[in-house]
Design an enzyme around this catalytic site. Structure first.
Site, PDB file in Angstrom:
ATOM      1  N   ARG A  87       8.711   5.312  -7.760  1.00 12.28           N
ATOM      2  CA  ARG A  87       9.623   6.172  -7.004  1.00 12.28           C
ATOM      3  C   ARG A  87       9.559   5.962  -5.488  1.00 12.28           C
ATOM      4  O   ARG A  87      10.364   6.502  -4.738  1.00 12.28           O
ATOM      5  CB  ARG A  87       9.355   7.639  -7.344  1.00 12.28           C
ATOM      6  CG  ARG A  87      10.035   8.036  -8.654  1.00 12.28           C
ATOM      7  CD  ARG A  87      10.000   9.525  -8.829  1.00 12.28           C
ATOM      8  NE  ARG A  87       8.702   9.988  -9.308  1.00 12.28           N
ATOM      9  CZ  ARG A  87       8.224  11.219  -9.089  1.00 12.28           C
ATOM     10  NH1 ARG A  87       8.929  12.095  -8.409  1.00 12.28           N
ATOM     11  NH2 ARG A  87       7.037  11.569  -9.563  1.00 12.28           N
TER      12      ARG A  87
ATOM     13  N   GLY B 270      -3.375   3.676 -19.007  1.00  9.74           N
ATOM     14  CA  GLY B 270      -3.647   5.113 -18.873  1.00  9.74           C
ATOM     15  C   GLY B 270      -4.886   5.384 -18.037  1.00  9.74           C
ATOM     16  O   GLY B 270      -5.663   4.470 -17.726  1.00  9.74           O
ATOM     17  N   THR B 271      -5.043   6.668 -17.663  1.00  7.00           N
ATOM     18  CA  THR B 271      -6.133   7.043 -16.755  1.00  7.00           C
ATOM     19  C   THR B 271      -7.517   6.842 -17.389  1.00  7.00           C
ATOM     20  O   THR B 271      -8.472   6.492 -16.693  1.00  7.00           O
ATOM     21  CB  THR B 271      -5.983   8.507 -16.296  1.00  7.00           C
ATOM     22  OG1 THR B 271      -5.765   9.333 -17.453  1.00  7.00           O
ATOM     23  CG2 THR B 271      -4.788   8.677 -15.364  1.00  7.00           C
TER      24      THR B 271
ATOM     25  N   GLY C 257      -0.701  18.086 -16.451  1.00  4.73           N
ATOM     26  CA  GLY C 257      -1.490  18.465 -17.616  1.00  4.73           C
ATOM     27  C   GLY C 257      -1.907  19.930 -17.481  1.00  4.73           C
ATOM     28  O   GLY C 257      -2.268  20.372 -16.395  1.00  4.73           O
TER      29      GLY C 257
ATOM     30  N   ASN D  67       4.289  10.661  -4.679  1.00  2.00           N
ATOM     31  CA  ASN D  67       5.055   9.853  -5.621  1.00  2.00           C
ATOM     32  C   ASN D  67       6.341   9.326  -5.005  1.00  2.00           C
ATOM     33  O   ASN D  67       6.937   8.396  -5.513  1.00  2.00           O
ATOM     34  CB  ASN D  67       5.395  10.661  -6.875  1.00  2.00           C
ATOM     35  CG  ASN D  67       4.131  11.041  -7.642  1.00  2.00           C
ATOM     36  OD1 ASN D  67       3.351  10.186  -8.031  1.00  2.00           O
ATOM     37  ND2 ASN D  67       3.905  12.335  -7.788  1.00  2.00           N
TER      38      ASN D  67
ATOM     39  N   TYR E  94       5.017  -4.549  39.136  1.00  2.00           N
ATOM     40  CA  TYR E  94       4.204  -5.156  38.083  1.00  2.00           C
ATOM     41  C   TYR E  94       2.917  -5.670  38.710  1.00  2.00           C
ATOM     42  O   TYR E  94       2.958  -6.529  39.599  1.00  2.00           O
ATOM     43  CB  TYR E  94       4.940  -6.321  37.406  1.00  2.00           C
ATOM     44  CG  TYR E  94       4.008  -7.070  36.479  1.00  2.00           C
ATOM     45  CD1 TYR E  94       3.440  -6.428  35.368  1.00  2.00           C
ATOM     46  CD2 TYR E  94       3.644  -8.394  36.729  1.00  2.00           C
ATOM     47  CE1 TYR E  94       2.546  -7.086  34.542  1.00  2.00           C
ATOM     48  CE2 TYR E  94       2.752  -9.061  35.891  1.00  2.00           C
ATOM     49  CZ  TYR E  94       2.205  -8.395  34.801  1.00  2.00           C
ATOM     50  OH  TYR E  94       1.312  -9.028  33.989  1.00  2.00           O
TER      51      TYR E  94
ATOM     52  N   ASN F 166       1.510 -13.659  38.308  1.00  4.74           N
ATOM     53  CA  ASN F 166       0.197 -14.045  37.778  1.00  4.74           C
ATOM     54  C   ASN F 166       0.278 -15.254  36.866  1.00  4.74           C
ATOM     55  O   ASN F 166      -0.733 -15.831  36.510  1.00  4.74           O
ATOM     56  CB  ASN F 166      -0.426 -12.873  37.031  1.00  4.74           C
ATOM     57  CG  ASN F 166       0.441 -12.364  35.905  1.00  4.74           C
ATOM     58  OD1 ASN F 166       1.665 -12.438  35.971  1.00  4.74           O
ATOM     59  ND2 ASN F 166      -0.183 -11.837  34.869  1.00  4.74           N
ATOM     60  N   TYR F 167       1.473 -15.672  36.503  1.00  8.83           N
ATOM     61  CA  TYR F 167       1.635 -16.688  35.459  1.00  8.83           C
ATOM     62  C   TYR F 167       2.445 -17.834  36.033  1.00  8.83           C
ATOM     63  O   TYR F 167       3.556 -17.640  36.544  1.00  8.83           O
ATOM     64  CB  TYR F 167       2.371 -16.041  34.277  1.00  8.83           C
ATOM     65  CG  TYR F 167       2.529 -16.902  33.066  1.00  8.83           C
ATOM     66  CD1 TYR F 167       1.428 -17.506  32.463  1.00  8.83           C
ATOM     67  CD2 TYR F 167       3.786 -17.091  32.496  1.00  8.83           C
ATOM     68  CE1 TYR F 167       1.572 -18.294  31.327  1.00  8.83           C
ATOM     69  CE2 TYR F 167       3.946 -17.870  31.351  1.00  8.83           C
ATOM     70  CZ  TYR F 167       2.828 -18.471  30.779  1.00  8.83           C
ATOM     71  OH  TYR F 167       2.976 -19.242  29.654  1.00  8.83           O
TER      72      TYR F 167
ATOM     73  N   SER G  37       7.077  -3.209  50.745  1.00  7.89           N
ATOM     74  CA  SER G  37       7.944  -3.207  49.555  1.00  7.89           C
ATOM     75  C   SER G  37       8.496  -4.595  49.252  1.00  7.89           C
ATOM     76  O   SER G  37       8.587  -5.443  50.147  1.00  7.89           O
ATOM     77  CB  SER G  37       9.110  -2.250  49.780  1.00  7.89           C
ATOM     78  OG  SER G  37       8.610  -0.949  49.933  1.00  7.89           O
TER      79      SER G  37
HETATM   80  C1  UD1 Z   1      -2.400  12.761 -14.567  1.00  8.64           C
HETATM   81  C2  UD1 Z   1      -3.174  13.599 -15.575  1.00  8.64           C
HETATM   82  C3  UD1 Z   1      -2.586  15.027 -15.582  1.00  8.64           C
HETATM   83  C4  UD1 Z   1      -2.643  15.606 -14.190  1.00  8.64           C
HETATM   84  C5  UD1 Z   1      -1.936  14.691 -13.195  1.00  8.64           C
HETATM   85  C6  UD1 Z   1      -2.179  15.165 -11.799  1.00  8.64           C
HETATM   86  C7  UD1 Z   1      -3.912  12.108 -17.368  1.00  8.64           C
HETATM   87  C8  UD1 Z   1      -3.619  11.614 -18.726  1.00  8.64           C
HETATM   88  N1  UD1 Z   1      -3.055  13.018 -16.881  1.00  8.64           N
HETATM   89  O1  UD1 Z   1      -1.089  12.661 -15.056  1.00  8.64           O
HETATM   90  O2  UD1 Z   1      -3.332  15.844 -16.465  1.00  8.64           O
HETATM   91  O3  UD1 Z   1      -2.042  16.878 -14.190  1.00  8.64           O
HETATM   92  O4  UD1 Z   1      -2.461  13.344 -13.276  1.00  8.64           O
HETATM   93  O5  UD1 Z   1      -1.412  14.376 -10.931  1.00  8.64           O
HETATM   94  O6  UD1 Z   1      -4.885  11.709 -16.778  1.00  8.64           O
HETATM   95  N2  UD1 Z   1      -3.570   5.204 -12.879  1.00  8.64           N
HETATM   96  C9  UD1 Z   1      -4.237   4.007 -12.996  1.00  8.64           C
HETATM   97  N3  UD1 Z   1      -4.116   3.313 -14.150  1.00  8.64           N
HETATM   98  C10 UD1 Z   1      -3.388   3.736 -15.200  1.00  8.64           C
HETATM   99  C11 UD1 Z   1      -2.702   4.971 -15.089  1.00  8.64           C
HETATM  100  C12 UD1 Z   1      -2.828   5.688 -13.904  1.00  8.64           C
HETATM  101  O7  UD1 Z   1      -4.909   3.575 -12.069  1.00  8.64           O
HETATM  102  O8  UD1 Z   1      -3.339   3.037 -16.212  1.00  8.64           O
HETATM  103  C13 UD1 Z   1      -3.708   5.985 -11.633  1.00  8.64           C
HETATM  104  C14 UD1 Z   1      -2.383   6.129 -10.901  1.00  8.64           C
HETATM  105  O9  UD1 Z   1      -2.242   5.090  -9.939  1.00  8.64           O
HETATM  106  C15 UD1 Z   1      -2.533   7.483 -10.233  1.00  8.64           C
HETATM  107  C16 UD1 Z   1      -3.444   8.259 -11.156  1.00  8.64           C
HETATM  108  O10 UD1 Z   1      -4.110   7.288 -11.951  1.00  8.64           O
HETATM  109  O11 UD1 Z   1      -3.158   7.399  -8.964  1.00  8.64           O
HETATM  110  C17 UD1 Z   1      -2.689   9.240 -12.044  1.00  8.64           C
HETATM  111  O12 UD1 Z   1      -1.752   8.533 -12.808  1.00  8.64           O
HETATM  112  P1  UD1 Z   1      -0.363   9.160 -13.192  1.00  8.64           P
HETATM  113  O13 UD1 Z   1       0.353   8.211 -14.034  1.00  8.64           O
HETATM  114  O14 UD1 Z   1       0.296   9.664 -11.956  1.00  8.64           O
HETATM  115  O15 UD1 Z   1      -0.832  10.388 -14.090  1.00  8.64           O
HETATM  116  P2  UD1 Z   1       0.036  11.624 -14.505  1.00  8.64           P
HETATM  117  O16 UD1 Z   1       0.876  11.246 -15.649  1.00  8.64           O
HETATM  118  O17 UD1 Z   1       0.673  12.203 -13.327  1.00  8.64           O
HETATM  119 CA    CA Z   2       0.954  11.591 -10.812  1.00 12.63          CA
END
Ligand code: UD1
Ligand code: CA
Length: 459
Positions: free
Chosen positions: A17, A80-81, A139, A227, A366, A386-387, A405
């Protein structure tokens, strides 16, 4: 001794975004990348190690941030996280605890994290949560009848009654490393997004009889993420307001705290006054009673007590003594050193120039690569040449000299102590002390000369 703390910063996400070529966490807030702010909060905890999980943007991230002391863990692909934190685990000391931060949540305060690190060091799982008026997208924190946390459910997986919960997961948590490693190994991806959710470790902890302790930020802005560019601008304003509040609390007068931008460090003595629309960059130090008028840009500078900077000045890499008067419309470039009570006026540019006590350069000049003594007066329109097209040369103007002046000083050249240069002089050889030197065609009057008159054409 507290067990070793590893801070894991998640920064692999794409940041779609932002609509940008630049990885999201490298976008600047107050002149510093978002990730730089998070690293600073992490540094303040004095952790044993910091590990950044990166992916989108690739090697640009570690290269731009330039922190060889940080461990960089590549997450490719991003699943995923939970999967992200797993990539950092080889860098984590199993005897200690792990604090998870997000690279796009820049205003988190070290004080908030300190409390969580303490709880984790005692074996607890500490979760940072906040109540939001609009919790959509986040979450949700699910609690049992006794109020104990039982699990986190992601928005996309939540049932209708869970969507009504307003307490949300900020994403920041701190817990013992060995337990985390075990729970991560057990994560699945059977959910609405097909991802390995870090949030699922909460239910696993509860199933093992762990109690989840929740902590809360002092203010909502601490846990807000970036975001979009609109959210980035919102947090920039919040951060600037926080800095303005801190300056006012320390005794600085800000004519309008909403119209100040500090992109770095601004240190002020007592009773300084800063008018509207000034930008401070790098490290700027103001002595007592300094006044900075409106629309000034000041970078990496020291300004002595009692000095007045008038409107529209640009100051970069300069040291200014006490009781000086600068501007309006002055430009001080790197290497400028002004002694006490120097006066630099409008449309004067200085570069790599040292100006002595009470010397004045008040109009349209200057002065570069020059040494100017005490009580020198430099008239309007004076230029140090100077240059020569290939090399730079120095101009030396000794104490109490008077430069007429519209004078050009063709460097290298020296004006002796107490010398006077006549207006319009092009000085190519040294001017001796205490004498008048001038280079000027003799003035001439043509007797009987008449102005031409316009011819009238015949009709
Ligand atoms: C996550 C949480 C959610 C919370 C929210 C807060 C999980 C599953 N969910 O959701 O509970 O309310 O953040 O903002 O954890 N990232 C990685 N690698 C990945 C995925 C994400 O490094 O594979 C990083 C992203 O760059 C970001 C952060 O983790 O900085 C969170 O990722 P994002 O996809 O924004 O999580 P949400 O779905 O918002
Ligand atoms: Ca997020």
């Amino acid at each position: 001794m507290a067990p070793p703390l590893t801070v894991v910063i998640l920064a692999a996400g794409k940041g779609t975004r932002m609509r940008s070529e630049l990885p999201k966490v490298l976008h600047p807030l107050a002149g510093r990348p978002l990730l730089g702010h998070v690293l600073a909060a992490a540094d303040a905890l004095g952790p044993a190690r910091i590990c950044v999980v990166y992916g989108h943007g690739g090697e640009i991230l570690p290269k731009t941030i330039g922190r060889p002391d940080v461990a960089w863990a590549l997450q490719e692909p991003q699943l995923g996280t939970g999967h992200a934190v797993s990539q950092a685990m080889p860098h984590v000391d199993g005897d200690g605890s792990v604090l998870v931060l997000y690279g796009d949540v820049p205003l988190i305060r070290a004080e908030t994290l300190q409390e969580m690190a303490l709880l984790a060091s005692e074996g607890a799982v500490a979760l940072l949560t906040v109540e939001l008026a609009d919790p959509s997208g986040y979450g949700r924190i699910v609690r049992d009848a006794r109020g104990q946390v039982v699990r986190i459910v992601e928005h996309k997986d939540a049932a209708a009654e869970e969507l009504a919960i307003r307490e949300v997961n900020t994403g920041i948590l701190c817990l013992p490393a060995a337990k985390l490693a075990r729970w991560l190994a057990g994560l699945g991806n059977d959910n609405a997004q097909g991802e390995y959710y870090l949030t699922d470790v909460i239910a696993m902890a509860v199933a093992e009889g762990e109690r989840i302790l929740t902590c809360h930020p002092a203010a909502e802005w601490e846990v807000l993420g970036v975001n979009s560019r609109a959210q980035l601008a919102g947090l920039e304003r919040r951060h600037q307001r926080n800095q303005a509040d801190a300056l006012m609390a320390a005794g600085v007068t800000l004519i309008d705290p909403a119209r100040l931008d500090v992109r770095g460090e601004l240190l002020c003595g007592r009773d300084c006054l800063i008018d509207v629309d000034c930008v401070f960059e790098g490290r700027v130090v103001l002595g007592d009673n300094v006044t900075v008028s409106s629309h000034c840009v000041i970078k990496d500078a020291e300004i002595g007590a009692g000095t007045e900077v008038k409107p529209f000045c640009h100051i970069d890499g300069a040291r200014i003594g006490a009781d000086a008067v600068i501007g309006p419309y002055a430009r001080l470039r790197p290497g400028t050193e002004l002694a006490e009570a120097a006066h630099i006026g409008n449309f004067v540019e200085l570069k790599n120039a040292q100006v002595g006590f009470n010397s004045k350069i008040n109009h349209l000049s200057y002065v570069g690569d020059a040494t100017v003594g005490r009580k020198v007066n430099i008239g309007a329109g004076t230029i140090t040449c100077n240059y020569d097209g290939a090399n730079k040369h120095r101009t030396v103007i000794e104490d109490e000299a008077f430069i007429g002046s519209d004078t050009q000083l063709v460097a290298p050249v020296t004006v002796g102590r107490g010398a006077t240069l006549g207006a319009g002089t092009t000085l190519t050889r040294d001017a001796p002390p205490d004498q008048l030197t001038l280079s000027r065609a003799k003035q001439l009057t043509v007797p009987g000369w008449q102005r031409p008159v316009k011819k009238h054409r015949d009709k």
